[in-house]
Motif scaffolding. Structure first.
Motif, PDB file in Angstrom:
ATOM      1  N   MET A   1       0.835  -1.201   0.000  1.00  0.00           N
ATOM      2  CA  MET A   1       0.000   0.000   0.000  1.00  0.00           C
ATOM      3  C   MET A   1       0.870   1.252   0.000  1.00  0.00           C
ATOM      4  SD  MET A   1      -3.012   1.271   2.639  1.00  0.00           S
ATOM      5  CE  MET A   1      -4.338   0.321   1.886  1.00  0.00           C
ATOM      6  N   ARG A   2       0.475   2.238  -0.809  1.00  0.00           N
ATOM      7  CA  ARG A   2       1.193   3.518  -0.863  1.00  0.00           C
ATOM      8  C   ARG A   2       0.176   4.647  -0.840  1.00  0.00           C
ATOM      9  NH1 ARG A   2       2.873   6.597  -5.500  1.00  0.00           N
ATOM     10  NH2 ARG A   2       2.182   4.855  -6.835  1.00  0.00           N
ATOM     11  N   VAL A   3       0.395   5.632   0.020  1.00  0.00           N
ATOM     12  CA  VAL A   3      -0.515   6.769   0.081  1.00  0.00           C
ATOM     13  C   VAL A   3      -0.180   7.730  -1.052  1.00  0.00           C
ATOM     14  CG1 VAL A   3       0.919   8.036   1.769  1.00  0.00           C
ATOM     15  CG2 VAL A   3      -1.511   8.578   1.523  1.00  0.00           C
ATOM     16  N   THR A   4      -1.188   8.090  -1.833  1.00  0.00           N
ATOM     17  CA  THR A   4      -0.995   8.977  -2.979  1.00  0.00           C
ATOM     18  C   THR A   4      -1.829  10.250  -2.892  1.00  0.00           C
ATOM     19  OG1 THR A   4      -2.667   7.705  -4.183  1.00  0.00           O
ATOM     20  CG2 THR A   4      -0.338   7.133  -4.567  1.00  0.00           C
ATOM     21  N   ALA A   5      -2.773  10.305  -1.941  1.00  0.00           N
ATOM     22  CA  ALA A   5      -3.611  11.492  -1.812  1.00  0.00           C
ATOM     23  C   ALA A   5      -4.110  11.637  -0.386  1.00  0.00           C
ATOM     24  CB  ALA A   5      -4.793  11.424  -2.779  1.00  0.00           C
TER      25      ALA A   5
ATOM     26  N   ASN B   1      -4.563  -6.375   6.282  1.00  0.00           N
ATOM     27  CA  ASN B   1      -5.549  -7.351   5.840  1.00  0.00           C
ATOM     28  C   ASN B   1      -6.397  -6.806   4.692  1.00  0.00           C
ATOM     29  OD1 ASN B   1      -8.745  -8.297   6.927  1.00  0.00           O
ATOM     30  ND2 ASN B   1      -7.321  -9.777   6.058  1.00  0.00           N
ATOM     31  N   PHE B   2      -6.784  -5.541   4.786  1.00  0.00           N
ATOM     32  CA  PHE B   2      -7.541  -4.868   3.729  1.00  0.00           C
ATOM     33  C   PHE B   2      -6.728  -4.834   2.439  1.00  0.00           C
ATOM     34  CE2 PHE B   2      -8.411  -0.638   1.699  1.00  0.00           C
ATOM     35  CZ  PHE B   2      -9.707  -0.879   1.276  1.00  0.00           C
ATOM     36  N   THR B   3      -5.441  -4.501   2.563  1.00  0.00           N
ATOM     37  CA  THR B   3      -4.552  -4.467   1.400  1.00  0.00           C
ATOM     38  C   THR B   3      -4.405  -5.856   0.790  1.00  0.00           C
ATOM     39  OG1 THR B   3      -3.331  -2.641   2.412  1.00  0.00           O
ATOM     40  CG2 THR B   3      -2.249  -3.803   0.601  1.00  0.00           C
ATOM     41  N   ASN B   4      -4.224  -6.853   1.630  1.00  0.00           N
ATOM     42  CA  ASN B   4      -4.075  -8.229   1.152  1.00  0.00           C
ATOM     43  C   ASN B   4      -5.356  -8.731   0.474  1.00  0.00           C
ATOM     44  OD1 ASN B   4      -1.537  -8.142   2.267  1.00  0.00           O
ATOM     45  ND2 ASN B   4      -2.038  -9.429   4.033  1.00  0.00           N
ATOM     46  N   ALA B   5      -6.498  -8.271   0.978  1.00  0.00           N
ATOM     47  CA  ALA B   5      -7.768  -8.671   0.368  1.00  0.00           C
ATOM     48  C   ALA B   5      -7.860  -8.138  -1.059  1.00  0.00           C
ATOM     49  CB  ALA B   5      -8.935  -8.151   1.201  1.00  0.00           C
ATOM     50  N   ILE B   6      -7.396  -6.913  -1.264  1.00  0.00           N
ATOM     51  CA  ILE B   6      -7.427  -6.314  -2.601  1.00  0.00           C
ATOM     52  C   ILE B   6      -6.442  -7.006  -3.534  1.00  0.00           C
ATOM     53  CG2 ILE B   6      -6.984  -4.208  -3.927  1.00  0.00           C
ATOM     54  CD1 ILE B   6      -7.839  -2.631  -1.382  1.00  0.00           C
TER      55      ILE B   6
END
Length: 391
Positions: free
Chosen positions: A30-34, A314-319
């Motif tokens: 995950m990377r924050v872009t905004a 977990n949210f990132t892994n789900a995606i």
């Protein structure tokens, strides 16, 4: 996709923490872009942290429409969670919402239906930040109940009174402890995690009654002291006590079942495992005063609590990988149903309220409270009173 580009909406206490976590590369994939906030000072803080690595917005719609992100983390005030979440899903974005999922259940049912539709059509992921579900002790208790190891559930008692807050806390932000901007007090702010864990482990009751005291210990317009009694279809009961006005406070969960008792307190779990279930011992013992023998076991759950980082990972892994969600967003309605029912019962002098809650009755109660609130929302305030899913 091998990376999730995320936009964080709301840079308050939780949003700023999520920004530091994700920008600090603590979430794999995950990377924050905004980043978005309507407060220029909070945006300035974010710019100081992230520099030119992210884009900045003062309008959530513009962030979601920008093309900068694949997902959003919503940490805006509670009333905005559903509308922002549904907007994001309709734009093809994954959604991770802070707790509570919203303020009233009727709009959450609409959100859930949309989320289920978008999951089927586009594989979109919808999660909620129920970070305490990562606690191995609570996971262990849930498994022991669901597997039948503990036998038939009988009683849950949760005294969760270590949420002490001063008047300064409530004075720190205009939205705190107001019906118009927060939608409630200790039940909607401090206790959503505990209410969620209650139903996650023990299930949803069939009815409840509650005493909700408004401004008992603070100069606020919402509840800061609550006592709840609930009943289940099988005759089991639950008692839930919470407040922001006691110190040093207690966090003690006791669950009694046919095969024994579990107590969680001070971060430790103890299991009194009966050698004979109470139901069998009651029928078969010739001694009128004999208690079942038991073994005291110190619970040793596997793993460590990963809290907010665990839910975000977990949210990132789900995606990225299809990993099952520990805290699906569609389950947020369960805890909110309980808190709505508590507030409705409290407004009716502790009358029984059946579950699922009468949404029209609760919405009428909330609209009345919003209308009388000392603090009014900015533009579009009348739409909050309508409680029609627009804010």
């Amino acid at each position: 996709m091998n990376e999730v580009r995320v936009g964080i909406i709301g840079i308050g206490n939780r949003g700023s923490g999520e920004l530091k976590t994700v920008y600090g590369k603590e979430i794999n994939g995950m990377r924050v872009t905004a980043v978005c906030d309507i407060d220029p000072e909070k945006l300035a803080w974010a710019k100081k942290l992230c520099g030119d690595d992210v884009n900045y917005y003062d309008d959530a719609d513009k962030l979601m429409e920008s093309g900068d992100v694949d997902a959003v983390m919503i940490a805006a005030p509670h009333y905005f969670h559903p509308t922002m979440g549904m907007k994001a899903l309709n734009l093809g974005l994954h959604v991770l919402s802070e707790k509570p999922i919203g303020v009233y259940t009727s709009v959450i049912r609409e959100w859930n239906a949309l989320a289920e539709q978008k999951a089927k059509e586009k594989g979109l992921v919808f999660g909620i930040m129920y970070n305490q579900r990562t606690n191995p002790l609570y996971q262990m208790v849930r498994e022991m109940i669901q597997s039948g190891e503990l036998g038939t559930p009988k009683r849950l008692i949760w005294i969760i009174t270590d949420w002490y807050r001063t008047q300064s806390y409530y004075n720190s932000s205009a939205w705190r402890a107001t019906w118009a901007l927060e939608g409630g007090g200790v039940l909607i702010n401090q206790c959503p995690h505990n209410i969620d864990l209650w139903q996650w482990m023990f299930g949803m009751p069939k009815r409840l009654r509650a005493s909700c005291y408004t401004g008992k210990y603070h100069d606020i317009e919402v509840e800061d002291d609550v006592t709840v009694y609930a009943e289940y279809e099988n005759g089991a009961t639950a008692t839930f006590i919470t407040t922001t006005g006691e110190a040093p406070g207690t966090n003690r969960l006791e669950i009694a079942c046919d095969n024994g008792k579990i107590v969680i307190e001070d971060g430790k779990g103890t299991y009194w495992k009966l050698k004979t279930p109470t139901s069998e011992h009651c029928k078969n013992s010739p001694d009128g005063f004999a208690k079942p023998e038991y073994e005291v076991i110190e619970m040793q759950p596997q793993g460590v609590e990963t809290a907010h980082k665990g839910i975000t990972q977990n949210f990132t892994n789900a995606i990225l990988h299809g990993e099952p969600l520990l805290a699906p967003g569609v389950e947020g309605i369960n805890g909110l149903t309980l808190s709505n029912a508590m507030m409705l019962s409290g407004s009716q002098d502790g009358a029984w309220v059946d579950l699922p809650v009468d949404e029209a009755a609760f919405n009428a109660f909330l609209a009345q409270k919003v209308k009388a609130s000392k603090v009014k929302p900015a533009s579009g305030s009348s739409q909050i009173v309508d409680l029609d899913g627009t804010y």
